[in-house]
Design a protein around this motif. Structure first.
Motif, PDB file in Angstrom:
ATOM      1  N   GLU A  48      67.618  91.818 100.010  1.00 20.54           N
ATOM      2  CA  GLU A  48      68.950  91.444  99.528  1.00 20.54           C
ATOM      3  C   GLU A  48      69.603  90.503 100.529  1.00 20.54           C
ATOM      4  O   GLU A  48      69.490  90.701 101.736  1.00 20.54           O
ATOM      5  CB  GLU A  48      69.804  92.696  99.352  1.00 20.54           C
ATOM      6  CG  GLU A  48      71.170  92.426  98.777  1.00 20.54           C
ATOM      7  CD  GLU A  48      71.963  93.693  98.558  1.00 20.54           C
ATOM      8  OE1 GLU A  48      73.177  93.692  98.840  1.00 20.54           O
ATOM      9  OE2 GLU A  48      71.381  94.712  98.108  1.00 20.54           O
ATOM     10  N   MET A  49      70.290  89.476 100.015  1.00 23.36           N
ATOM     11  CA  MET A  49      70.947  88.491 100.867  1.00 23.36           C
ATOM     12  C   MET A  49      72.457  88.582 100.681  1.00 23.36           C
ATOM     13  O   MET A  49      72.944  88.440  99.568  1.00 23.36           O
ATOM     14  CB  MET A  49      70.451  87.096 100.522  1.00 23.36           C
ATOM     15  CG  MET A  49      68.973  86.910 100.796  1.00 23.36           C
ATOM     16  SD  MET A  49      68.346  85.314 100.269  1.00 23.36           S
ATOM     17  CE  MET A  49      67.872  85.710  98.588  1.00 23.36           C
ATOM     18  N   GLY A  81      70.317  87.978  95.422  1.00 25.85           N
ATOM     19  CA  GLY A  81      71.336  87.129  96.036  1.00 25.85           C
ATOM     20  C   GLY A  81      72.367  86.675  95.026  1.00 25.85           C
ATOM     21  O   GLY A  81      72.313  87.049  93.856  1.00 25.85           O
ATOM     22  N   LYS A  82      73.275  85.845  95.487  1.00 22.68           N
ATOM     23  CA  LYS A  82      74.332  85.393  94.593  1.00 22.68           C
ATOM     24  C   LYS A  82      74.475  83.874  94.544  1.00 22.68           C
ATOM     25  O   LYS A  82      75.329  83.357  93.861  1.00 22.68           O
ATOM     26  CB  LYS A  82      75.663  86.037  94.958  1.00 22.68           C
ATOM     27  CG  LYS A  82      76.169  85.688  96.331  1.00 22.68           C
ATOM     28  CD  LYS A  82      77.477  86.384  96.621  1.00 22.68           C
ATOM     29  CE  LYS A  82      77.939  86.052  98.034  1.00 22.68           C
ATOM     30  NZ  LYS A  82      79.168  86.716  98.375  1.00 22.68           N
ATOM     31  N   GLU A  83      73.646  83.172  95.264  1.00 24.52           N
ATOM     32  CA  GLU A  83      73.741  81.722  95.289  1.00 24.52           C
ATOM     33  C   GLU A  83      72.473  81.107  94.712  1.00 24.52           C
ATOM     34  O   GLU A  83      71.396  81.673  94.826  1.00 24.52           O
ATOM     35  CB  GLU A  83      73.962  81.234  96.726  1.00 24.52           C
ATOM     36  CG  GLU A  83      75.270  81.764  97.297  1.00 24.52           C
ATOM     37  CD  GLU A  83      75.528  81.270  98.703  1.00 24.52           C
ATOM     38  OE1 GLU A  83      75.136  80.128  99.003  1.00 24.52           O
ATOM     39  OE2 GLU A  83      76.124  82.021  99.477  1.00 24.52           O
ATOM     40  N   LYS A 107      74.589  90.809  90.861  1.00 28.75           N
ATOM     41  CA  LYS A 107      75.127  91.679  89.803  1.00 28.75           C
ATOM     42  C   LYS A 107      74.030  92.533  89.176  1.00 28.75           C
ATOM     43  O   LYS A 107      74.310  93.524  88.522  1.00 28.75           O
ATOM     44  CB  LYS A 107      75.809  90.845  88.720  1.00 28.75           C
ATOM     45  CG  LYS A 107      77.023  90.095  89.207  1.00 28.75           C
ATOM     46  CD  LYS A 107      77.541  89.170  88.127  1.00 28.75           C
ATOM     47  CE  LYS A 107      78.448  88.127  88.747  1.00 28.75           C
ATOM     48  NZ  LYS A 107      78.537  86.927  87.957  1.00 28.75           N
ATOM     49  N   GLN A 108      72.772  92.152  89.376  1.00 22.02           N
ATOM     50  CA  GLN A 108      71.619  92.881  88.840  1.00 22.02           C
ATOM     51  C   GLN A 108      70.938  93.725  89.919  1.00 22.02           C
ATOM     52  O   GLN A 108      69.788  94.126  89.779  1.00 22.02           O
ATOM     53  CB  GLN A 108      70.605  91.900  88.262  1.00 22.02           C
ATOM     54  CG  GLN A 108      71.145  91.025  87.158  1.00 22.02           C
ATOM     55  CD  GLN A 108      70.172  89.913  86.834  1.00 22.02           C
ATOM     56  OE1 GLN A 108      69.664  89.238  87.734  1.00 22.02           O
ATOM     57  NE2 GLN A 108      69.917  89.732  85.556  1.00 22.02           N
TER      58      GLN A 108
END
Length: 118
Positions: A48-49, A81-83, A107-108
Motif C-alpha cells: 500500500e502506498m 494507491g490513490k494516484e 478505495k478498494q
C-alpha cells in the motif's frame, strides 16, 4: 519509510510505503521473504502506498535485485494507491516477476486485502 504490518497468513507480506523508500527499507523485508521461502511457500505481497514519493536510487536498485533474485517465488502482488502513477508502478513490475500483479485504488483497499489472501 516502509512499515511492515502484522502477517495474517504465513505467506503474506503486508507493507505500507510512506514518503521515499531507501535501501534500508527494502532490506527490512528480506528476512520475511526468506522465512516464507524456507517454508516452501510462494510470496504474496500487499504493498500500500500512502503519500508515496518513490525510491531513492539505492532503494530502487535494492528492490530490483530482490525482485530479480526471487522472481519465480512471488505468487501475487497487490499494489494499492490513490494516484495514477501508482498504477504505472504495477505495470512496470510485471516483467520482473512471474507473480499476478493487480493495482487497486485506495478505495478498494479491502478488496485488495481479500484478493491477496485467497
Amino acid at each position: 519509510m516502509l512499515q511492515i504490518l502484522d502477517i495474517k497468513k504465513e505467506n503474506v507480506i503486508t507493507t505500507i510505503a510512506i514518503g521515499k523508500l531507501h535501501q534500508k527499507d527494502i532490506e527490512k523485508v528480506h528476512p520475511i521473504i526468506h522465512t516464507i521461502l524456507d517454508k516452501g511457500l510462494k510470496i504474496r505481497w500487499y504493498f500500500e502506498m500512502q503519500d508515496f514519493e518513490g525510491w531513492n536510487i539505492n532503494g530502487f536498485w535494492e528492490d530490483l535485485k530482490i525482485d530479480a533474485a526471487h522472481e519465480k517465488e512471488y505468487e501475487k502482488i497487490a499494489i494499492v494507491g490513490k494516484e495514477q502513477w501508482h498504477d504505472w508502478v504495477a505495470r512496470f513490475m510485471k516483467p520482473f516477476t512471474n507473480a499476478e500483479i493487480k493495482y487497486f485504488d485506495i478505495k478498494q483497499k479491502s478488496n485488495a486485502q481479500k484478493w491477496i489472501e485467497i
